[in-house]
Scaffold this motif. Structure first.
Motif, PDB file in Angstrom:
ATOM      1  N   LYS A   1      44.503  40.543  46.217  1.00 24.48           N
ATOM      2  CA  LYS A   1      45.557  40.500  46.997  1.00 24.48           C
ATOM      3  C   LYS A   1      45.092  40.467  48.565  1.00 24.48           C
ATOM      4  CE  LYS A   1      49.311  39.721  46.274  1.00 24.48           C
ATOM      5  NZ  LYS A   1      50.012  38.694  46.386  1.00 24.48           N
ATOM      6  N   ARG A   2      44.543  41.517  48.711  1.00 24.78           N
ATOM      7  CA  ARG A   2      43.828  41.713  50.154  1.00 24.78           C
ATOM      8  C   ARG A   2      42.987  40.637  50.758  1.00 24.78           C
ATOM      9  NH1 ARG A   2      43.908  46.642  52.495  1.00 24.78           N
ATOM     10  NH2 ARG A   2      44.886  48.484  50.995  1.00 24.78           N
ATOM     11  N   ARG A   3      42.332  39.817  49.925  1.00 29.49           N
ATOM     12  CA  ARG A   3      41.390  38.836  50.233  1.00 29.49           C
ATOM     13  C   ARG A   3      42.349  37.782  50.460  1.00 29.49           C
ATOM     14  NH1 ARG A   3      38.248  36.599  45.437  1.00 29.49           N
ATOM     15  NH2 ARG A   3      40.201  35.675  45.110  1.00 29.49           N
ATOM     16  N   ASP A   4      43.414  37.360  49.631  1.00 30.39           N
ATOM     17  CA  ASP A   4      44.436  36.141  49.715  1.00 30.39           C
ATOM     18  C   ASP A   4      45.068  36.399  51.157  1.00 30.39           C
ATOM     19  OD1 ASP A   4      43.838  35.298  47.654  1.00 30.39           O
ATOM     20  OD2 ASP A   4      45.219  35.937  46.424  1.00 30.39           O
ATOM     21  N   ILE A   5      45.415  37.627  51.439  1.00 27.14           N
ATOM     22  CA  ILE A   5      46.040  38.004  52.704  1.00 27.14           C
ATOM     23  C   ILE A   5      45.355  37.582  53.851  1.00 27.14           C
ATOM     24  CG2 ILE A   5      47.052  39.722  54.183  1.00 27.14           C
ATOM     25  CD1 ILE A   5      48.096  41.156  51.451  1.00 27.14           C
ATOM     26  N   GLU A   6      44.142  38.053  53.859  1.00 21.73           N
ATOM     27  CA  GLU A   6      43.093  37.889  55.025  1.00 21.73           C
ATOM     28  C   GLU A   6      42.811  36.502  55.251  1.00 21.73           C
ATOM     29  OE1 GLU A   6      39.566  40.192  53.859  1.00 21.73           O
ATOM     30  OE2 GLU A   6      40.586  42.280  54.516  1.00 21.73           O
TER      31      GLU A   6
ATOM     32  N   ASN B   1      51.455  43.145  59.376  1.00 26.06           N
ATOM     33  CA  ASN B   1      52.392  42.663  60.153  1.00 26.06           C
ATOM     34  C   ASN B   1      53.790  43.480  59.728  1.00 26.06           C
ATOM     35  OD1 ASN B   1      50.939  41.133  61.731  1.00 26.06           O
ATOM     36  ND2 ASN B   1      51.041  39.444  60.377  1.00 26.06           N
ATOM     37  N   GLY B   2      53.488  44.628  59.095  1.00 28.59           N
ATOM     38  CA  GLY B   2      54.919  45.135  58.603  1.00 28.59           C
ATOM     39  C   GLY B   2      55.355  44.831  57.373  1.00 28.59           C
ATOM     40  N   LYS B   3      54.749  43.789  56.523  1.00 27.41           N
ATOM     41  CA  LYS B   3      55.293  43.544  55.120  1.00 27.41           C
ATOM     42  C   LYS B   3      54.471  44.215  54.101  1.00 27.41           C
ATOM     43  CE  LYS B   3      55.738  38.640  56.581  1.00 27.41           C
ATOM     44  NZ  LYS B   3      55.342  37.089  56.403  1.00 27.41           N
ATOM     45  N   ARG B   4      55.107  44.544  53.110  1.00 31.41           N
ATOM     46  CA  ARG B   4      54.552  45.259  52.017  1.00 31.41           C
ATOM     47  C   ARG B   4      54.379  44.454  50.855  1.00 31.41           C
ATOM     48  NH1 ARG B   4      58.127  50.320  50.058  1.00 31.41           N
ATOM     49  NH2 ARG B   4      57.287  51.000  51.867  1.00 31.41           N
ATOM     50  N   TYR B   5      53.151  44.526  50.366  1.00 31.82           N
ATOM     51  CA  TYR B   5      52.625  43.862  49.182  1.00 31.82           C
ATOM     52  C   TYR B   5      52.394  44.676  48.052  1.00 31.82           C
ATOM     53  CZ  TYR B   5      51.945  40.314  52.766  1.00 31.82           C
ATOM     54  OH  TYR B   5      51.908  39.323  53.757  1.00 31.82           O
ATOM     55  N   SER B   6      52.611  43.995  46.694  1.00 28.49           N
ATOM     56  CA  SER B   6      52.578  44.949  45.418  1.00 28.49           C
ATOM     57  C   SER B   6      51.793  44.345  44.333  1.00 28.49           C
ATOM     58  CB  SER B   6      53.924  45.469  44.972  1.00 28.49           C
ATOM     59  OG  SER B   6      54.617  46.284  45.984  1.00 28.49           O
ATOM     60  N   VAL B   7      51.092  44.948  43.650  1.00 26.14           N
ATOM     61  CA  VAL B   7      50.170  44.374  42.472  1.00 26.14           C
ATOM     62  C   VAL B   7      50.358  45.398  41.519  1.00 26.14           C
ATOM     63  CG1 VAL B   7      48.527  43.136  43.962  1.00 26.14           C
ATOM     64  CG2 VAL B   7      47.921  45.580  43.270  1.00 26.14           C
ATOM     65  N   TYR B   8      50.333  44.823  40.133  1.00 25.11           N
ATOM     66  CA  TYR B   8      50.526  45.852  38.806  1.00 25.11           C
ATOM     67  C   TYR B   8      49.331  45.599  37.994  1.00 25.11           C
ATOM     68  CZ  TYR B   8      55.284  45.959  40.834  1.00 25.11           C
ATOM     69  OH  TYR B   8      56.419  46.093  41.729  1.00 25.11           O
ATOM     70  N   GLY B   9      49.003  46.670  37.347  1.00 26.25           N
ATOM     71  CA  GLY B   9      47.863  46.499  36.198  1.00 26.25           C
ATOM     72  C   GLY B   9      48.166  47.632  35.231  1.00 26.25           C
ATOM     73  N   LYS B  10      47.808  47.290  33.990  1.00 26.52           N
ATOM     74  CA  LYS B  10      47.837  48.075  32.953  1.00 26.52           C
ATOM     75  C   LYS B  10      47.029  49.349  33.025  1.00 26.52           C
ATOM     76  CE  LYS B  10      49.192  44.829  29.529  1.00 26.52           C
ATOM     77  NZ  LYS B  10      48.870  44.312  28.223  1.00 26.52           N
ATOM     78  N   THR B  11      46.073  49.230  33.950  1.00 27.45           N
ATOM     79  CA  THR B  11      44.977  50.237  34.107  1.00 27.45           C
ATOM     80  C   THR B  11      45.003  50.511  35.571  1.00 27.45           C
ATOM     81  OG1 THR B  11      43.069  49.223  33.865  1.00 27.45           O
ATOM     82  CG2 THR B  11      43.919  50.122  31.919  1.00 27.45           C
ATOM     83  N   ALA B  12      44.416  51.580  35.814  1.00 24.63           N
ATOM     84  CA  ALA B  12      43.940  51.650  37.257  1.00 24.63           C
ATOM     85  C   ALA B  12      42.921  50.789  37.823  1.00 24.63           C
ATOM     86  CB  ALA B  12      43.280  53.406  37.680  1.00 24.63           C
ATOM     87  N   LYS B  13      41.739  50.552  37.162  1.00 24.44           N
ATOM     88  CA  LYS B  13      40.834  49.634  37.364  1.00 24.44           C
ATOM     89  C   LYS B  13      41.485  48.306  37.624  1.00 24.44           C
ATOM     90  CE  LYS B  13      36.537  47.709  35.594  1.00 24.44           C
ATOM     91  NZ  LYS B  13      35.418  47.528  34.435  1.00 24.44           N
ATOM     92  N   GLU B  14      42.373  47.777  36.644  1.00 24.82           N
ATOM     93  CA  GLU B  14      43.028  46.402  36.733  1.00 24.82           C
ATOM     94  C   GLU B  14      43.800  46.356  38.072  1.00 24.82           C
ATOM     95  OE1 GLU B  14      46.233  43.452  34.487  1.00 24.82           O
ATOM     96  OE2 GLU B  14      45.508  45.448  33.679  1.00 24.82           O
ATOM     97  N   ALA B  15      44.458  47.647  38.415  1.00 22.54           N
ATOM     98  CA  ALA B  15      45.247  47.434  39.542  1.00 22.54           C
ATOM     99  C   ALA B  15      44.645  47.261  40.742  1.00 22.54           C
ATOM    100  CB  ALA B  15      46.263  48.691  39.690  1.00 22.54           C
ATOM    101  N   LYS B  16      43.146  48.168  40.657  1.00 20.95           N
ATOM    102  CA  LYS B  16      42.265  48.039  41.840  1.00 20.95           C
ATOM    103  C   LYS B  16      41.775  46.476  42.243  1.00 20.95           C
ATOM    104  CE  LYS B  16      40.162  49.985  45.320  1.00 20.95           C
ATOM    105  NZ  LYS B  16      40.755  50.467  46.464  1.00 20.95           N
ATOM    106  N   GLU B  17      41.422  45.931  40.872  1.00 19.35           N
ATOM    107  CA  GLU B  17      40.916  44.699  41.142  1.00 19.35           C
ATOM    108  C   GLU B  17      41.962  43.808  41.599  1.00 19.35           C
ATOM    109  OE1 GLU B  17      39.901  43.817  37.024  1.00 19.35           O
ATOM    110  OE2 GLU B  17      37.740  44.700  37.364  1.00 19.35           O
TER     111      GLU B  17
END
Length: 215
Positions: free
Chosen positions: A22-27, A1-17
């Protein structure tokens, strides 16, 4: 809906997880917010977004068509299609709606034509496609529902036919002085339909190029 969400992780794997979480929570939030939304309620929301994308005549026609669709009972209990929860609409509901329209009659006591029924099911599909794009439903249950085969005779095989030259002259003679005479003359001379003529604006008339833009 035009909103931007961000996540942070020390590694690419952690950020992907964290992204997946976050996607699941939004859904889930979208589901919780929309699980009680009826087809009627979604239609009202959808129509609010249409001005500016379609003509006023189209919006009026859509509302009239949906009024019939919404009030159509689709089961023995008399449940009206518009009162169904949007996320619970199934393909069988669309088939039941189609069957109900086949046995329904208009205000004048006449049945709906095959073409009108197919148009209504197609319009229902458009509405559900929008709900799918909005992320409210995972798929469009109207997809794959076959259109009815036309059983009515074609217009040329009934009383519908073009006027002869003599009949046209007689019609114009009888219509002289009528407020709609210019409209009759324009439509019969160009083949323009009622909806197209009603949607014309002064800006459609190009005197400099001697033509009228019809859309």
């Amino acid at each position: 809906n035009g909103k931007r969400y961000s996540v942070y992780g020390k590694t690419a794997k952690e950020a992907k997880e964290k992204e997946l979480i976050k996607r699941r929570d939004i859904e889930n939030k979208i589901y919780q917010r929309s699980k009680g939304l009826t087809v009627d309620a979604y239609f009202e929301r959808w129509m609010e977004s249409r001005p500016g994308t379609v003509s006023a005549n189209t919006i009026k026609a859509n509302k009239g068509m949906y009024s019939t669709i919404s009030s159509m009972p689709i089961d023995k209990a008399g449940t009206k299609f518009g009162k169904l929860k949007l996320i619970e609409v199934e393909r069988q509901n669309i088939i039941d709606l189609q069957a109900a329209l086949k046995t329904a009659v208009k205000k004048d006591g006449k049945p709906y034509s095959t073409r009108t029924i197919n148009d209504m099911i197609s319009f229902t599909g458009q509405l559900l496609t929008s709900a799918k794009l909005d992320g409210i439903i995972p798929n469009n249950p109207a997809e794959g529902v076959k259109s009815l085969k036309r059983t009515e005779p074609k217009a040329r095989d009934t009383i519908h036919r073009a006027l002869t030259e003599e009949e046209t002259k007689a019609f114009f003679e009888a219509a002289k002085g009528d407020w709609y005479y210019p409209l009759f003359y324009f439509m019969l001379s160009t083949g323009c339909r009622v909806g197209e003529a009603g949607a014309l604006k002064l800006s459609c008339i190009r005197d400099d190029k001697l033509y009228i833009k019809v859309s």
